[in-house]
Design an enzyme around this catalytic site. Structure first.
Site, mmCIF file in Angstrom:
data_model
loop_
_atom_site.group_PDB
_atom_site.id
_atom_site.type_symbol
_atom_site.label_atom_id
_atom_site.label_comp_id
_atom_site.label_asym_id
_atom_site.label_seq_id
_atom_site.Cartn_x
_atom_site.Cartn_y
_atom_site.Cartn_z
ATOM 1 N N GLU A 23 -73.167 21.938 3.976
ATOM 2 C CA GLU A 23 -73.876 20.655 4.032
ATOM 3 C C GLU A 23 -72.919 19.619 3.462
ATOM 4 O O GLU A 23 -72.669 19.597 2.251
ATOM 5 C CB GLU A 23 -75.166 20.719 3.221
ATOM 6 C CG GLU A 23 -76.139 21.720 3.812
ATOM 7 C CD GLU A 23 -77.474 21.772 3.101
ATOM 8 O OE1 GLU A 23 -77.586 21.227 1.991
ATOM 9 O OE2 GLU A 23 -78.397 22.357 3.662
ATOM 10 N N CYS A 60 -76.348 11.983 0.009
ATOM 11 C CA CYS A 60 -75.640 12.298 1.256
ATOM 12 C C CYS A 60 -76.322 11.647 2.450
ATOM 13 O O CYS A 60 -75.681 11.344 3.445
ATOM 14 C CB CYS A 60 -75.575 13.799 1.450
ATOM 15 S SG CYS A 60 -77.199 14.560 1.415
ATOM 16 N N GLU A 111 -66.732 7.986 4.221
ATOM 17 C CA GLU A 111 -67.882 7.995 3.318
ATOM 18 C C GLU A 111 -67.459 7.426 1.958
ATOM 19 O O GLU A 111 -66.493 7.893 1.363
ATOM 20 C CB GLU A 111 -68.368 9.437 3.143
ATOM 21 C CG GLU A 111 -69.573 9.551 2.238
ATOM 22 C CD GLU A 111 -69.935 10.999 1.943
ATOM 23 O OE1 GLU A 111 -69.044 11.777 1.558
ATOM 24 O OE2 GLU A 111 -71.119 11.344 2.085
HETATM 25 P P1 NAD Z 1 -66.910 18.027 -3.698
HETATM 26 O O1 NAD Z 1 -66.686 18.596 -2.351
HETATM 27 O O2 NAD Z 1 -65.806 17.326 -4.375
HETATM 28 O O3 NAD Z 1 -67.381 19.160 -4.716
HETATM 29 C C1 NAD Z 1 -68.498 19.973 -4.458
HETATM 30 C C2 NAD Z 1 -68.332 21.279 -5.192
HETATM 31 O O4 NAD Z 1 -67.260 22.016 -4.620
HETATM 32 C C3 NAD Z 1 -68.011 21.122 -6.673
HETATM 33 O O5 NAD Z 1 -68.723 22.095 -7.392
HETATM 34 C C4 NAD Z 1 -66.512 21.390 -6.703
HETATM 35 O O6 NAD Z 1 -66.055 21.866 -7.950
HETATM 36 C C5 NAD Z 1 -66.386 22.458 -5.643
HETATM 37 N N1 NAD Z 1 -65.048 22.591 -5.039
HETATM 38 C C6 NAD Z 1 -64.122 21.623 -4.863
HETATM 39 N N2 NAD Z 1 -63.022 22.146 -4.255
HETATM 40 C C7 NAD Z 1 -63.274 23.462 -4.056
HETATM 41 C C8 NAD Z 1 -62.538 24.537 -3.483
HETATM 42 N N3 NAD Z 1 -61.315 24.359 -2.975
HETATM 43 N N4 NAD Z 1 -63.105 25.758 -3.444
HETATM 44 C C9 NAD Z 1 -64.356 25.953 -3.931
HETATM 45 N N5 NAD Z 1 -65.097 24.985 -4.503
HETATM 46 C C10 NAD Z 1 -64.573 23.749 -4.551
HETATM 47 O O7 NAD Z 1 -68.201 17.092 -3.549
HETATM 48 P P2 NAD Z 1 -68.835 16.148 -4.655
HETATM 49 O O8 NAD Z 1 -67.915 15.003 -4.859
HETATM 50 O O9 NAD Z 1 -69.245 16.990 -5.815
HETATM 51 O O10 NAD Z 1 -70.176 15.650 -3.943
HETATM 52 C C11 NAD Z 1 -70.266 14.530 -3.114
HETATM 53 C C12 NAD Z 1 -70.201 14.976 -1.660
HETATM 54 O O11 NAD Z 1 -71.276 15.846 -1.381
HETATM 55 C C13 NAD Z 1 -70.362 13.819 -0.688
HETATM 56 O O12 NAD Z 1 -69.435 13.978 0.352
HETATM 57 C C14 NAD Z 1 -71.768 14.001 -0.157
HETATM 58 O O13 NAD Z 1 -72.011 13.463 1.122
HETATM 59 C C15 NAD Z 1 -71.891 15.480 -0.147
HETATM 60 N N6 NAD Z 1 -73.300 15.884 -0.120
HETATM 61 C C16 NAD Z 1 -73.821 16.411 1.025
HETATM 62 C C17 NAD Z 1 -75.164 16.772 1.082
HETATM 63 C C18 NAD Z 1 -75.770 17.345 2.336
HETATM 64 O O14 NAD Z 1 -76.851 17.906 2.238
HETATM 65 N N7 NAD Z 1 -75.149 17.235 3.483
HETATM 66 C C19 NAD Z 1 -75.967 16.594 -0.035
HETATM 67 C C20 NAD Z 1 -75.402 16.045 -1.196
HETATM 68 C C21 NAD Z 1 -74.057 15.705 -1.237
#
Ligand code: NAD
Length: 486
Positions: free
Chosen positions: A254, A288, A390
Site C-alpha cells: 500500500e 495517503c 507526492e
Molecule cells: P517509508 O517508505 O519511508 O517507510 C515505511 C516503512 O518502511 C518504515 O517502517 C521504514 O523504516 C521501512 N523501510 C524503509 N526502507 C526499507 C527497506 N529498504 N526495507 C524494509 N523496510 C524499509 O514511508 P513513510 O515515510 O514512513 O510513510 C509515508 C508514505 O506512506 C507515503 O508515501 C504515503 O503515501 C504512504 N502511505 C500509504 C498508505 C496506503 O494505504 N496506500 C497509507 C499510509 C501511508
C-alpha cells in the site's frame, strides 16, 4: 524520557548490542525517547518466536477462540485509550481531538472487524462429474500463511499497523511488526495489551529500527518470513518487492498517492469546500488518501478558491493538547525539510501562492518543531514536480477545467492511482467519471468514508493487492483445494 524496547516472544527486551536511537518530538524538537535498534540477530529471534508460535497454542486454537482473544485486545485498547492517545500524539504531534476520533478507535476496531468478516466467509465448493461416471466435490480450504512481516509508516501508526495485524492474526498467522522509526511507541504498548489479553508469546512481536541496512531490511530478507505486508512510499515498496523475490514470498503493498479531487459546477458547494479542506489538510496533509491536486470547473473556480482560502485561513495550528486546534506539526524534522523543498520548488516553477507557503511563527517554545503553513497554489504547469510527486504535506494545487473529458485526462496524468474524490449532484456523471479514473478507490461527495469490509488498495504505482474485509483472505491465507471423489 521513555526507553522503548523490542517485544519478542511475549517479553520486552533490549537489542543484544544495546544500540539505540533518539526519538524527537515533532512539536518542539526535544528528545522524548531512546528506542532500541534491532540488529539482524534481534530480528531473527523475533522471527523464530513467531515461527514457533504457529505450532503452539495459537496454532491449535479454533477460529472462534482466536476471534474472542482479538475482541479482548480491541476492548483493552479502549480501556487504555488515554495511554494510547498520549503515546500516539507524543510521537506524531497530531491533535488529540483528531487521534481520539480516528487513530485509536480505528486501531481497536481493526481487531473486531476482521475476525467478524473472516469468520463469516463461506467455503468455496465445486461439484463435478468424473470421466468414469462418478462424481467429485472440490473444497477450497484456507490455512494461515505463516509468519507475516508487517512494515508500517508513521502517519497513522496504530491504525495502519492494526489494519494489517488484525486480519493477519484473525487468519491464524503470527506477526513481526517493524513500526516506523518515527513512531515506535504504540506498537510497543500493544505488546503489553497482547500479554494482558492472553495472546500466546510469539504471536505478536515488534522490532524497532530503520529501513535499509537495519531492522526493516533484516526482517524482509529473513527466509522464515512467509509474506510481507507493507505501507509506505512507492520507492520503499520497490525495495521490499526485491527482498520478497528471494524465496518467492507474497507481498501486499500500500504505497503513495497523488490524489485528485474533481469539483463540478453542479456540486453542493458547501460540502465540496469542506470535503476538499479535510482531504487536503487533515492530519497536516499526511494521509495517503489526501488530495494534492484539486480540479474545479471553470464556472465556479473563483468562488470555490475564495471559499477554500477562507477556510484554510481559519485553521488553527498548535500542539496536541491545545483547545480547538486543527493541525499539528509534520511528523518529523526530516519530513519538514522535504515538504519545504516542494514549497520552494512551487515558487521556482511559477506558482502563485494563494495562502501559506512557509513556516509559521508559533512562538519561541515551538521553534524547534516540524511546523509548516497550510498552503494553496494556483498556476503550475502539469510538468512541475509539485504536481507529479507526492508531497505528503498540508498543501494542494487548484486548477480550472472545462469539461469531463479534460478533467479525466488531467486526473489520470500521474504515475499514482490510489484514490480520488468527485463532487457532483449528477449521478450519471459521478458514475461515468468514477469509472474512468485509474485509481483503486473513488469517493463521490465524500472522502475517507471507510467501511472496513470494502476492498482497499491502489492502482498503478500506488500498490499491489487489496486488503480489507474478506479481500485480506487472499493475502493472509493459503487457499488449498481438496478434491474428493465419491
Ligand atoms: P517509508 O517508505 O519511508 O517507510 C515505511 C516503512 O518502511 C518504515 O517502517 C521504514 O523504516 C521501512 N523501510 C524503509 N526502507 C526499507 C527497506 N529498504 N526495507 C524494509 N523496510 C524499509 O514511508 P513513510 O515515510 O514512513 O510513510 C509515508 C508514505 O506512506 C507515503 O508515501 C504515503 O503515501 C504512504 N502511505 C500509504 C498508505 C496506503 O494505504 N496506500 C497509507 C499510509 C501511508
Amino acid at each position: 524520557m521513555k526507553h522503548i524496547q523490542h517485544f519478542i516472544n511475549g517479553m520486552f527486551v533490549d537489542s543484544i548490542s544495546q544500540r539505540s536511537f533518539s526519538k524527537l518530538s515533532p512539536v518542539d524538537g526535544r528528545q522524548i525517547a531512546a528506542v532500541q535498534e534491532a540488529d539482524e540477530e534481534d530480528v531473527a529471534k523475533a522471527v523464530s518466536a513467531a515461527k514457533a508460535a504457529l505450532k503452539g497454542e495459537w496454532g491449535q486454537m479454533t477460529q472462534r477462540q482466536r476471534a474472542e482473544k482479538l475482541e479482548k485486545v480491541a476492548q483493552r485498547i479502549i480501556e487504555r485509550f488515554d495511554e494510547f492517545l498520549e503515546a500516539e500524539c507524543a510521537d506524531t504531534g497530531k491533535p488529540k481531538s483528531l487521534a481520539s476520533h480516528i487513530d485509536i478507535p480505528r486501531g481497536a476496531a481493526n481487531f473486531t472487524a476482521f475476525s467478524h468478516a473472516l469468520g463469516n466467509e463461506p467455503t468455496e465448493t465445486f461439484s463435478m462429474d468424473t470421466p468414469d461416471g462418478s462424481k467429485a466435490i472440490n473444497l477450497g480450504l484456507r490455512k494461515p500463511k505463516g509468519v507475516i512481516a508487517v512494515i508500517c509508516p508513521w502517519n497513522l501508526p496504530l491504525l495502519l499497523m492494526t489494519w494489517k495485524v488484525g486480519p493477519a492474526l484473525a487468519c491464524g498467522n503470527t506477526v513481526v511488526v517493524k513500526p516506523s522509526e518515527v513512531t515506535p511507541t504504540t506498537a510497543a504498548l500493544l505488546g503489553d495489551v497482547m500479554n494482558e489479553c492472553g495472546i500466546p508469546a510469539g504471536v505478536y512481536n515488534v522490532v524497532h529500527g530503520f529501513g535499509a541496512q537495519s531492522a526493516g531490511q533484516y526482517l524482509t530478507q529473513n527466509p522464515d518470513v512467509d509474506a510481507i505486508t507493507f505501507t509506505g512510499e512507492t520507492s520503499t515498496g520497490e525495495s521490499i518487492m526485491q527482498a520478497a523475490a528471494l524465496g518467492l514470498r507474497n507481498i501486499s503493498l500500500e504505497c503513495g498517492g497523488k490524489n485528485s479531487a474533481i469539483v463540478f459546477e453542479d456540486c453542493d458547494m458547501h460540502s465540496a469546500v469542506e470535503g476538499v479542506l479535510r482531504s487536503a489538510f487533515e492530519n497536516t496533509g499526511q494521509v495517503c488518501l489526501g488530495t494534492e491536486r484539486v480540479y474545479v470547473q471553470s464556472t465556479i473556480f473563483e468562488e470555490f478558491l475564495h471559499r477554500l482560502k477562507e477556510r484554510v485561513s481559519e485553521l488553527k495550528l498548535g500542539p496536541p493538547d491545545m483547545p480547538n486546534v486543527n493541525l499539528g506539526p509534520l511528523a518529523s524534522l526530516e519530513h519538514q525539510l522535504k515538504v519545504l523543498s516542494y514549497y520552494d520548488l512551487a515558487k521556482k516553477d511559477g506558482a502563485q501562492v494563494v495562502i501559506g507557503g512557509g513556516v509559521p511563527n508559533l512562538g519561541a517554545s515551538l521553534d524547534g518543531g516540524a511546523w509548516v503553513e497550510p498552503t494553496i497554489w494556483v498556476g503550475l504547469d502539469r510538468s512541475s514536480k509539485v504536481l507529479q510527486e507526492e508531497i505528503f504535506g498540508p498543501c494542494c494545487h487548484v486548477q480550472p477545467f472545462d469539461d469531463e473529458r479534460e478533467v479525466i485526462a488531467l486526473a489520470n496524468d500521474t504515475n499514482y492511482g490510489l484514490c480520488a474524490s468527485v463532487w457532483t449532484q449528477n449521478i450519471q456523471r459521478a458514475m461515468t467519471v468514477s469509472h474512468s479514473l485509474d485509481v483503486g478507490i473513488v469517493w463521490v461527495n465524500s472522502w475517507f468514508l471507510r467501511d472496513l469490509r470494502t476492498a482497499f488498495g491502489g492502482a498503478k504505482q500506488s500498490g499491489i493487492g487489496r486488503e480489507g474485509g474478506v479481500h485480506g483472505l487472499e493475502f493472509y491465507t493459503e487457499l488449498q483445494n481438496v478434491c474428493i471423489k465419491y
